[in-house]
Design an enzyme around this catalytic site. Structure first.
Site, short mmCIF file in Angstrom:
data_model
loop_
_atom_site.label_atom_id
_atom_site.label_comp_id
_atom_site.label_asym_id
_atom_site.label_seq_id
_atom_site.Cartn_x
_atom_site.Cartn_y
_atom_site.Cartn_z
N TYR A 117 0.83 -1.20 0.00
CA TYR A 117 0.00 0.00 0.00
C TYR A 117 0.86 1.25 0.00
O TYR A 117 2.07 1.19 0.22
CB TYR A 117 -0.97 0.01 1.19
CG TYR A 117 -0.35 0.32 2.54
CD1 TYR A 117 0.47 -0.60 3.18
CD2 TYR A 117 -0.57 1.55 3.16
CE1 TYR A 117 1.02 -0.30 4.43
CE2 TYR A 117 -0.02 1.85 4.40
CZ TYR A 117 0.78 0.93 5.03
OH TYR A 117 1.34 1.21 6.25
N LYS A 160 6.44 -2.10 1.82
CA LYS A 160 5.27 -1.51 2.51
C LYS A 160 4.06 -2.44 2.37
O LYS A 160 3.13 -2.17 1.61
CB LYS A 160 4.98 -0.11 1.95
CG LYS A 160 4.11 0.74 2.87
CD LYS A 160 4.17 2.19 2.50
CE LYS A 160 3.19 3.07 3.23
NZ LYS A 160 3.29 3.08 4.67
N GLU A 213 11.72 2.16 14.28
CA GLU A 213 10.86 3.27 13.82
C GLU A 213 9.59 3.29 14.65
O GLU A 213 9.40 2.46 15.54
CB GLU A 213 10.55 3.13 12.32
CG GLU A 213 9.89 1.82 11.97
CD GLU A 213 9.81 1.53 10.47
OE1 GLU A 213 9.77 2.48 9.66
OE2 GLU A 213 9.77 0.34 10.12
N LEU A 271 10.99 1.07 7.09
CA LEU A 271 10.41 1.55 5.84
C LEU A 271 11.22 2.77 5.38
O LEU A 271 11.58 3.62 6.20
CB LEU A 271 8.95 1.96 6.04
CG LEU A 271 8.27 2.31 4.72
CD1 LEU A 271 7.98 1.06 3.91
CD2 LEU A 271 7.00 3.09 4.94
N1 PDD Z 1 2.90 4.99 7.22
N2 PDD Z 1 7.53 3.70 8.85
C1 PDD Z 1 6.39 2.99 8.82
C2 PDD Z 1 6.36 1.67 9.50
C3 PDD Z 1 5.24 3.50 8.16
O1 PDD Z 1 4.12 2.78 8.12
C4 PDD Z 1 5.33 4.78 7.55
C5 PDD Z 1 4.16 5.38 6.80
C6 PDD Z 1 6.54 5.48 7.61
C7 PDD Z 1 6.72 6.83 6.97
O2 PDD Z 1 6.76 6.73 5.57
P1 PDD Z 1 6.26 7.93 4.64
O3 PDD Z 1 7.04 9.12 5.05
O4 PDD Z 1 6.59 7.48 3.29
O5 PDD Z 1 4.77 8.08 4.91
C8 PDD Z 1 7.62 4.91 8.27
C9 PDD Z 1 1.72 5.48 6.53
C10 PDD Z 1 1.57 6.95 6.60
C11 PDD Z 1 0.50 4.73 7.06
O6 PDD Z 1 0.65 3.53 7.27
O7 PDD Z 1 -0.57 5.32 7.22
#
Ligand code: PDD
Length: 286
Positions: free
Chosen positions: A33, A150, A182, A206
């Site tokens: 996703y 992801k 994270e 991620l």
């Molecule tokens: N989540 N680490 C994890 C485990 C994440 O699920 C996310 C993003 C990030 C940050 O990635 P980015 O900057 O590309 O959004 C880091 C999204 C926002 C979610 O699951 O809703």
């Protein structure tokens, strides 16, 4: 107002938006996703999210079902149909519906499932929490070893979020071998003596699209960046802490496992990075 949802090329009312019970996403969490935020009706960091989507699909040998232009077109159509000014677009691609349950992947010509929907969040960039900061707790990182992909396997981060809530916190930082990986859905940072410290990229985390942009803007603003892991104890003694994600942008963290970070208020580096990120990223919003 009922939302219009994208399902495999069709735009349908949300109560008509369905996929098969045999879908690999439902049975095996066999899907990936992306979440792209929308500010002022425009998509933030769209190209970066598309690059990561294609990488996630390729790592799992799922055929990418659409061209970039088709993803963009669908995002824009959903923004227009649902009257989104600020919010997010959720996009999921799964290995599709082989018509039965089997651990083995279905034939490569099985058509992937593509679903997209909007989440309206008026005033997303003015979240009050950005002025006060989040409290986080630490939990052990019990996820699988390919967190750079992801995938929709979000049960453990979801459990960690619930534990954070139960303990009066906003989020959890996950820790492996004594070092922070994270947050449940964001990348984690500390600031010490003016240096921004965040874990290096690997299969352990991620590769955040917001992280990449923030580190680029930090370097352009002559801020010092060190990509390395850190412990909870080091974070508790840092001057500042924060997280980044597509939906939280740059969110300050003011408490870690009950210990106040710095003086307990939002630090200048996090505040500045949030300002720069929102300002700069709007310039490339499409
Ligand atoms: N989540 N680490 C994890 C485990 C994440 O699920 C996310 C993003 C990030 C940050 O990635 P980015 O900057 O590309 O959004 C880091 C999204 C926002 C979610 O699951 O809703």
């Amino acid at each position: 107002m009922t939302r219009t949802v994208y399902v495999n090329g069709d735009y349908v009312a949300e109560d008509q938006a369905t996929v098969s019970v045999f879908d690999r996403g439902f049975l095996m969490a066999d899907g990936v996703y992306e979440v792209v935020s929308v500010l002022g009706g425009k998509l933030i960091d769209f190209d970066g999210h598309m690059v990561r989507l294609k990488r996630s699909l390729s790592e799992l040998a799922i055929t990418n079902p659409l061209e970039d232009a088709a993803y963009l077109d669908a995002h824009r159509k959903l923004i227009a149909e649902n009257g989104i000014t600020d919010g997010m677009i959720y996009l999921q691609v799964t290995r599709g519906n082989p018509g039965d349950r089997d651990f083995a992947y279905p034939p490569a010509d099985t058509v992937p499932t593509v679903v997209m929907f909007t989440q309206s969040k008026p005033g997303l960039a003015d979240a009050p929490a950005a002025k006060t900061g989040w409290k986080v707790i630490s939990v052990e990182d019990l996820r699988w070893g390919r967190r750079d992909i992801k995938t929709v396997q979000l049960l453990y981060p979801s459990m960690a979020k619930m534990e954070a809530k139960a303990r009066g916190a906003d989020d959890a930082w996950m820790v492996e071998d004594g070092r922070v990986t994270e947050g449940t859905s964001n990348n984690a940072y500390i600031v010490k003596n003016g240096t921004i410290i965040t874990r290096e990229l690997s299969h352990d985390i991620l590769h955040g699209i917001t992280r990449a942009a923030v580190l680029r803007f930090a370097a352009e603003a002559q801020m010092k960046v060190e990509e390395r892991s850190f412990t909870i104890a080091e974070a508790q003694e840092a001057d500042e802490a924060f997280v980044t994600s597509a939906s939280a942008f740059v969110m300050p963290v003011v408490q870690i496992d009950g210990a106040t970070v710095g003086d307990g208020s939002v630090g200048p580096v996090a505040a500045r990075l949030r300002e720069i990120y929102l300002e700069e990223t709007m310039k490339t919003a499409i």
